[in-house]
Each structure stands twice: as structure tokens, then as C-alpha cells.
Design a protein around this motif. Structure first.
Motif, PDB file in Angstrom:
ATOM      1  N   UNK A 122      56.864   4.828   0.266  1.00 44.83           N
ATOM      2  CA  UNK A 122      57.443   4.073  -0.851  1.00 44.83           C
ATOM      3  C   UNK A 122      57.821   2.666  -0.399  1.00 44.83           C
ATOM      4  N   UNK A 123      58.379   2.565   0.798  1.00 47.32           N
ATOM      5  CA  UNK A 123      58.737   1.246   1.348  1.00 47.32           C
ATOM      6  C   UNK A 123      57.486   0.384   1.496  1.00 47.32           C
ATOM      7  N   UNK A 124      56.417   0.970   2.007  1.00 53.99           N
ATOM      8  CA  UNK A 124      55.157   0.239   2.167  1.00 53.99           C
ATOM      9  C   UNK A 124      54.620  -0.200   0.810  1.00 53.99           C
ATOM     10  N   UNK A 125      54.717   0.673  -0.169  1.00 58.14           N
ATOM     11  CA  UNK A 125      54.254   0.362  -1.528  1.00 58.14           C
ATOM     12  C   UNK A 125      55.004  -0.851  -2.079  1.00 58.14           C
ATOM     13  N   UNK A 126      56.325  -0.817  -2.010  1.00 59.05           N
ATOM     14  CA  UNK A 126      57.147  -1.912  -2.527  1.00 59.05           C
ATOM     15  C   UNK A 126      56.906  -3.182  -1.727  1.00 59.05           C
TER      16      UNK A 126
ATOM     17  N   UNK B 239      61.321   3.406 -15.104  1.00 57.87           N
ATOM     18  CA  UNK B 239      62.044   3.423 -13.827  1.00 57.87           C
ATOM     19  C   UNK B 239      61.167   2.910 -12.688  1.00 57.87           C
ATOM     20  N   UNK B 240      61.535   1.788 -12.054  1.00 58.28           N
ATOM     21  CA  UNK B 240      60.806   1.324 -10.864  1.00 58.28           C
ATOM     22  C   UNK B 240      60.954   2.346  -9.722  1.00 58.28           C
ATOM     23  N   UNK B 241      60.069   2.326  -8.709  1.00 58.21           N
ATOM     24  CA  UNK B 241      59.112   1.249  -8.481  1.00 58.21           C
ATOM     25  C   UNK B 241      57.738   1.420  -9.140  1.00 58.21           C
TER      26      UNK B 241
ATOM     27  N   UNK C 155      57.773  -7.582 -13.132  1.00 58.08           N
ATOM     28  CA  UNK C 155      58.108  -6.618 -14.191  1.00 58.08           C
ATOM     29  C   UNK C 155      59.025  -5.531 -13.634  1.00 58.08           C
ATOM     30  N   UNK C 156      58.722  -5.057 -12.436  1.00 53.13           N
ATOM     31  CA  UNK C 156      59.539  -4.023 -11.793  1.00 53.13           C
ATOM     32  C   UNK C 156      60.960  -4.522 -11.569  1.00 53.13           C
ATOM     33  N   UNK C 157      61.096  -5.732 -11.038  1.00 54.81           N
ATOM     34  CA  UNK C 157      62.426  -6.307 -10.782  1.00 54.81           C
ATOM     35  C   UNK C 157      63.205  -6.443 -12.086  1.00 54.81           C
TER      36      UNK C 157
ATOM     37  N   UNK D  44      67.658  -3.026 -13.712  1.00 50.53           N
ATOM     38  CA  UNK D  44      68.994  -2.849 -14.273  1.00 50.53           C
ATOM     39  C   UNK D  44      68.962  -2.013 -15.553  1.00 50.53           C
ATOM     40  N   UNK D  45      67.985  -2.264 -16.419  1.00 48.74           N
ATOM     41  CA  UNK D  45      67.872  -1.494 -17.650  1.00 48.74           C
ATOM     42  C   UNK D  45      67.654  -0.016 -17.365  1.00 48.74           C
ATOM     43  N   UNK D  46      66.782   0.284 -16.380  1.00 50.26           N
ATOM     44  CA  UNK D  46      66.520   1.681 -16.014  1.00 50.26           C
ATOM     45  C   UNK D  46      67.763   2.324 -15.408  1.00 50.26           C
ATOM     46  N   UNK D  47      68.464   1.566 -14.566  1.00 48.79           N
ATOM     47  CA  UNK D  47      69.701   2.079 -13.966  1.00 48.79           C
ATOM     48  C   UNK D  47      70.714   2.441 -15.038  1.00 48.79           C
ATOM     49  N   UNK D  48      70.907   1.564 -16.003  1.00 48.29           N
ATOM     50  CA  UNK D  48      71.872   1.824 -17.079  1.00 48.29           C
ATOM     51  C   UNK D  48      71.431   3.012 -17.931  1.00 48.29           C
TER      52      UNK D  48
END
Length: 639
Positions: free
Chosen positions: A359-363, A284-286, A306-308, A312-316
Motif C-alpha cells: 500500500x505504501x508503494x502504491x501511494x 475512501x482513499x487510497x 482526487x484522493x487527497x 477528509x470527506x471519507x474520514x467524516x
């Protein structure tokens, strides 16, 4: 006598922080290595071999002080433990003291001195002993077999034989280059993993942990099966930060599992929900734990990409768990939490919205192309500053000491695992085992992609039963990934396939480590917990195959095709959840469950025409049978 020796050889030891002078030594070392990694992640510049030696020199001697040689409970290390710790520290110090020479020497030409040879043997034996104490049978047995193969494999006939390797050649590769103990796995632990774990501890210490729990409760607590859905969402978030299924189960499960049992969930089911939700944090990202950093190191693909690709896979995956929890709650008549037990969303956001900023700063830092180490450092600094918004959450000097001590204590097993994995990778390179393993896979599958993927998934799960997820991934990245690449599978889907299945190995029976942890909390049968958790995580066993056959699930392709894939895949996961649970609005017959399973596969598979046709069939079925698409209505009373 022989049986006792064998049990001792592969038995984990008792792990506990020491007291007295040993505790102060631990704290001094913890503060020292934490300061070093923060400097290295922020402004430091040093060769990988150099900082890896320093990292191992601090961490592994501490492992001897915190992990006893047997399961016998003892507060402080024995004299033997102290001697081992000291000898290991001095051996690493020898390399550090002569670092300039070791960085300049020519491998294969410059001979090792007698002292160098002794140092190399001490480090290998030390890693082997720590692997036994910390990780038990799985990785230790592979390490022993690997070393035996390196020394005597030239006696084997046929494909798996290799040329004779001298002791000096083996030690040179495993200790005095970046191909062994001080290779990529330890480098990842010393930089990305350490700093992201530190970020997670700062984040929780700043009060963000309670904010996450309150936010999840406010969002899903009033809906059908609210408490189980809160468990799913909180475990997902904490799992992404920690990256350790077992650790996350122990942390959030100690609260979630008893609460679910109290509200009417079966102990096995409550433990399975926690297990499946916690284990998915690795994908699960991030943050995705340390496995994503290892993948970036092995493949050369940027961590952000890799995160991007994983989103979708993690969401599903989590939608699959969430939908099944919903259907089980409907079947049992378990409604949402009482209103007085749920924090208000507006109040929660008003009092804790600033926790989103780190988290926003990290991403943002990762998206801008900063190294993950620097991004994590920025995140740590931002979290520290954010903690001063409220007087009650301010992180002071004493708490910083506690954070660094906790981080070092919890990352020691990962460091041992990565050092052991480095040895195995060095052996694979020395003996050419990867190419031989590829030949074996091709011989078993006839070079058919689908059957090769099946074999690869089985190997991931098999290895993951006996070792941490990062170690399992390191091995399959060296052994299985080359076979996938040779079959024409692209680098990103090939490695992400392996990452997903290594993460799922923490769930899968008979030895899913996360299942055993959750079963202990729930007082339930661990095998039954593993089976139920595997059922809850069923979509996770399907998605990686789809990665390989179509890139849309990796967020690659046109915007329209990605949107269509997302919509139909969500419908497919909904149908799969109903099929697995055998319930939707009411109990489903076996033919209907089979029908929904086939429809689910057709909608998850990213093919535009197939998706549209099967989605249409599914929607017609829903309306014809007077069933509703997911709304997850709120309820005002608790179970």
C-alpha cells in the motif's frame, strides 16, 4: 404474451462459471487478457482505441459464456450463447485486423463498408443484450431510450429535437471512434480498474485479508459495540480495495452480519451497518474503486489530487457511521468482545507488518506522478514478493491462475456497464443532449446553485438505483456536471459531489442494491435496511454540499484552517450522530436532537467564525449536562 416479452427484455440472466471445455476456454481468455493488461500497465504502449478493442474482444464474449439468457439455472451456455459469443468475438477481430485503417480513417468523410456496418450493429446489439443479462432493467432501459432518441429524436419538436442522424453517422460515432463503446469508460476498465482489482485479489490472496481483520479487531474490538465497529472498519478497508458496495457486502457481510446478530444486534441494524460501511469504500482513499479513475479521465485532474481531496470527506463519513454504532451499542448495553476473541495488536503487527508495504508503494508511486496503471502494477509485484515472507501465504502459479480467473469473472459486469455507458455518452455527444439537459436543470432551479445541487443529487440517486456506481457517475458527469460548471462551481468539487452521491445511491431506498444484498444475508426487510443505512450514512448526504461552498473540506487552504475544519467537523459529526440516534449518555428529547442537528451543520460547514462559536456552544452544553466527549472506553466482557 406481451407481458412475458417485456419481462424477458429487462430481466437479468443467471450468472455462473461454465464447466468442461467452456471453463478451459474461459481460463485461457482470462490469462490472456490479464497478461495483456499487466504488460500494458507496466511497459506497454498502444493507442486507446487499439487496447480498448482488444479488451472488449476478450471480456464481452466471455460474458455470453458466463451469463445465461434467463434466470433458469444452467451450468453451461446454450448453443445460442456460444454463437453470440463467437459472432461478437469475430466482429471485434474485424476491427483489430483492420486497426491501421480505422486509426487513419477520417470520421465523416471515409464511408463504412457493408461489413463495417454489420460489425457495428452486431457490437451494439451485443452490448444491449449483455446489458440486459448482466445489469437488468435500469441501464438497459436507458440504453434503449438513448438509441431510440438517436434514431428518431429528429421528429421531436422544441428543445429536445435534434438534426437527423444517418445510421452510418451513428455507428461511426459509437463503434469506430473513441467516443462510444471503446471510449473513456472502457479505457478506464481496461487499465486502472482491471489492475487495481487485480491488486486487491493479490493482496487478499497473500494473507493480507486476515491481517486486516485481525488488525481491526485488535484496534476496536474491545470497545463498546466492538463487533459492529470491527464490521465498520473491515468493510471500509475492503470496500476501498474492491470499489463495489454489493461485492463488499457479499464478502465481508457474510461474516460480519451473522456475528452482529449473534451478539444482540437487530438483523435490520446489522445489515444496515454492513451496507453503509461497505458503500463508503467507493469514496475512501487510497483506491476508491473505479469511480475515481473515471473522474480523473473525465476531468483531467490527477488521480492523486482526487484522493487527497477525498480524504477528509471519507474520514467524516466513516466517523459518522462509527459514532452512531457507538451510541446504539451504549443504548443496547452491548460492550466489547471478550479478550480471548481479540488478537493482540503487538502480535498482529509483528506477524503482518510487511503487508503495509504494498500500500505504501502504491501511494508513493501515485504521489511521484506515475500513472495509476503503473502504480497498480508496482503494487501487484510488491504484493507477490511480500507473499513469500511466509511459507503459508506464498502465491504460486496455480494461485495466480485462480486470481486472474476471479478478476476477469468479477470485472465482466463492470466492462459491460462501461461499454453501455460509452454508447450513451456517444449519443449525448451526437445529439447535443448535455446542453439541453443543462437548460432543463436551469429551468427547474432558476440557476440557483443550492437547488441545482439538490436536483443533481436526486439524479445521481435515481440513476444509481438501477445501475452500478461507475455507470451512474459516467452519465451524470456527461449530463449534470456541465450545468454545475456553467454555474461557476469548480471542476473538482462539482465532480466529487457527483461521485459521493452516486456512491450513496447503493444505500438509498427504495432500490439500494447494497441494501438488498445485506438484507438477503441478514434475512431482513430490504426497505427497512435501506432506511436504517441511509440514517447511518446521514453525514454523507451533507458533506458533498460543503465541498461546493468551501474548499477547506477538500484539503485546500492554509494548514491552520484545515486543522480547525477537521477538529470542528469531527465534533459536528459526533453531534449529528447523537441527534440521529437520539441517544448519547441517555435518551435525548426531540428539542435536544434538533438543537444538536443544527449545531452539527454549523460545525461541519467550513467557516472559521461559525465553527468556533458553535463548537464553544456544543462544549458548554456537554459539560453543563455532564456528558462526555467521545472516549469509547474498553470493556473486558462480550455482549
Amino acid at each position: 404474451m406481451e407481458n412475458k416479452f417485456f419481462r424477458f427484455l429487462f430481466q437479468e440472466g443467471h450468472r455462473e462459471l461454465p464447466t468442461g471445455i467452456y471453463y478451459y476456454i474461459f481460463v485461457i481468455f482470462a490469462l490472456g487478457i490479464s497478461s495483456f493488461t499487466m504488460w500494458l500497465g507496466g511497459v506497454g504502449n498502444m493507442s486507446p482505441y487499439h487496447y480498448s478493442v482488444i479488451f472488449v474482444m476478450f471480456l464481452l464474449p466471455l460474458s455470453f459464456l458466463t451469463t445465461r439468457g434467463s434466470k433458469k439455472v444452467r451450468k453451461n451456455p446454450s448453443v445460442f450463447d456460444v454463437i453470440l459469443s463467437t459472432v461478437f468475438f469475430l466482429s471485434c477481430m474485424h476491427i483489430l485486423w483492420n486497426m491501421d485503417y480505422f486509426l487513419q480513417r477520417v470520421s465523416g468523410l471515409d464511408s463504412l463498408t457493408t461489413l463495417d456496418t454489420l460489425v457495428g450493429l452486431v457490437i451494439i446489439c451485443g452490448v444491449l443484450e449483455l446489458c440486459r443479462r448482466t445489469l437488468g432493467f435500469g441501464l438497459t432501459s436507458i440504453l434503449v431510450l438513448g438509441l431510440l432518441y438517436a434514431y428518431v429524436g429528429h421528429y421531436l419538436p422544441g428543445t429536445f429535437g435534434h438534426r437527423e442522424l444517418s445510421n452510418q453517422r451513428i455507428l461511426e460515432e459509437l463503434i469506430f471512434t473513441t467516443n462510444g463503446v471503446f471510449g473513456a469508460p472502457v479505457q478506464v476498465a481496461a487499465t486502472y480498474a482491471f489492475l487495481f482489482v487485480t491488486f486487491g485479489y493479490f493482496f487478499k490472496k497473500s494473507g493480507a485479508g486476515q491481517f486486516i481483520i485481525d488488525l481491526c479487531a485488535a484496534l476496536v474490538g474491545r470497545r463498546t459495540g466492538g463487533l459492529a465497529k470491527v464490521a465498520v472498519t473491515t468493510s471500509a478497508v475492503f470496500g476501498s480495495i474492491s470499489g463495489s458496495p454489493t461485492s463488499d457486502v457479499a464478502t465481508t457481510g457474510s461474516i460480519n452480519i451473522p456475528n452482529m446478530k449473534e451478539k444482540g444486534y437487530d438483523p435490520v441494524y446489522a445489515a444496515a451497518v454492513e451496507t453503509s460501511a461497505s458503500s463508503g469504500g467507493t469514496i475512501l482513499p487510497p483506491i476508491m474503486g473505479s469511480v475515481a479513475f473515471l473522474m480523473a479521465e473525465f476531468t483531467g485532474i490527477s488521480y492523486f489530487d482526487i484522493v487527497v481531496a477525498s480524504v477528509l470527506g471519507a474520514l467524516l463519513y466513516y466517523l459518522g457511521v462509527y459514532f452512531q454504532v457507538h451510541f446504539r451499542s451504549v443504548k443496547l448495553g452491548l460492550v466489547g468482545l471478550p479478550k480471548n476473541e481479540i488478537p493482540r495488536l503487538t502480535k498482529t503487527m509483528k506477524t503482518g507488518f510487511f503487508y503495509v508495504f504494498p500500500v505504501v508503494i502504491l501511494v508513493w508511486a501515485m504521489e511521484k506522478g506515475f500513472t495509476p496503471s503503473l502504480a497498480a502494477t508496482y503494487g501487484i509485484i510488491a504484493t507477490f514478493l511480500i507473499s513469500y515472507v511466509k511459507r503459508s501465504t506464498r502465491i504460486n502459479i496455480r494461485q495466480i491462475k485462480e486470481i486472474f480467473t476471479d478478476v476477469v469473472y468479477h470485472i465482466i459486469p463492470l466492462t459491460v456497464a462501461t461499454a453501455a455507458a460509452g454508447i450513451i455518452i456517444g449519443i449525448i455527444n451526437l445529439t447535443g443532449l448535455a446542453g439541453k439537459f443543462t437548460s432543463l436543470i436551469f429551468a427547474l432551479t432558476g440557476e440557483a446553485i443550492f437547488f441545482s445541487l439538490i436536483v443533481g443529487a436526486f439524479i445521481c440517486i435515481l440513476l444509481g438505483m438501477g445501475m452500478p456506481t461507475p455507470s451512474a457517475y459516467v452519465l451524470v458527469a456527461a449530463l449534470v456536471a456541465p450545468a454545475f460548471i456553467q454555474l461557476g462551481i469548480d471542476l473538482l468539487p462539482a465532480h466529487l459531489f457527483l461521485v459521493f452521491f452516486c456512491a450513496l445511491s447503493a444505500i438509498t431506498p427504495p432500490v439500494g442494491v447494497a441494501s438488498y444484498t445485506a438484507a438477503g444475508i441478514a434475512n431482513a426487510n430490504p426497505l427497512k435496511v435501506g432506511i436504517q443505512a441511509t440514517k447511518l450514512a446521514s453525514v454523507g448526504f451533507i458533506i458533498p454540499f460543503m465541498f461546493v461552498y468551501h474548499p477547506t473540506l477538500l484539503m485546500q487552504g492554509s494548514v491552520i484552517s484545515i486543522i480547525l475544519t477537521v477538529v470542528t467537523a469531527i465534533l459536528g459529526v459526533y453531534a449529528l450522530a447523537a441527534s440521529m440516534e437520539g441517544y448519547m449518555k441517555d435518551k435525548l428529547t426531540r428539542p435536544v436532537r434538533i438543537f444538536l442537528f443544527l449545531v452539527a451543520l454549523s460545525m461541519i460547514y467550513p467557516n472559521v467564525l461559525l465553527n468556533i462559536v458553535t463548537a464553544t456552544i456544543f462544549i458548554i452544553y456537554m459539560f453543563k449536562n455532564n456528558r462526555k466527549l467521545p472516549t469509547f472506553n474498553k470493556h473486558k466482557v462480550g455482549a
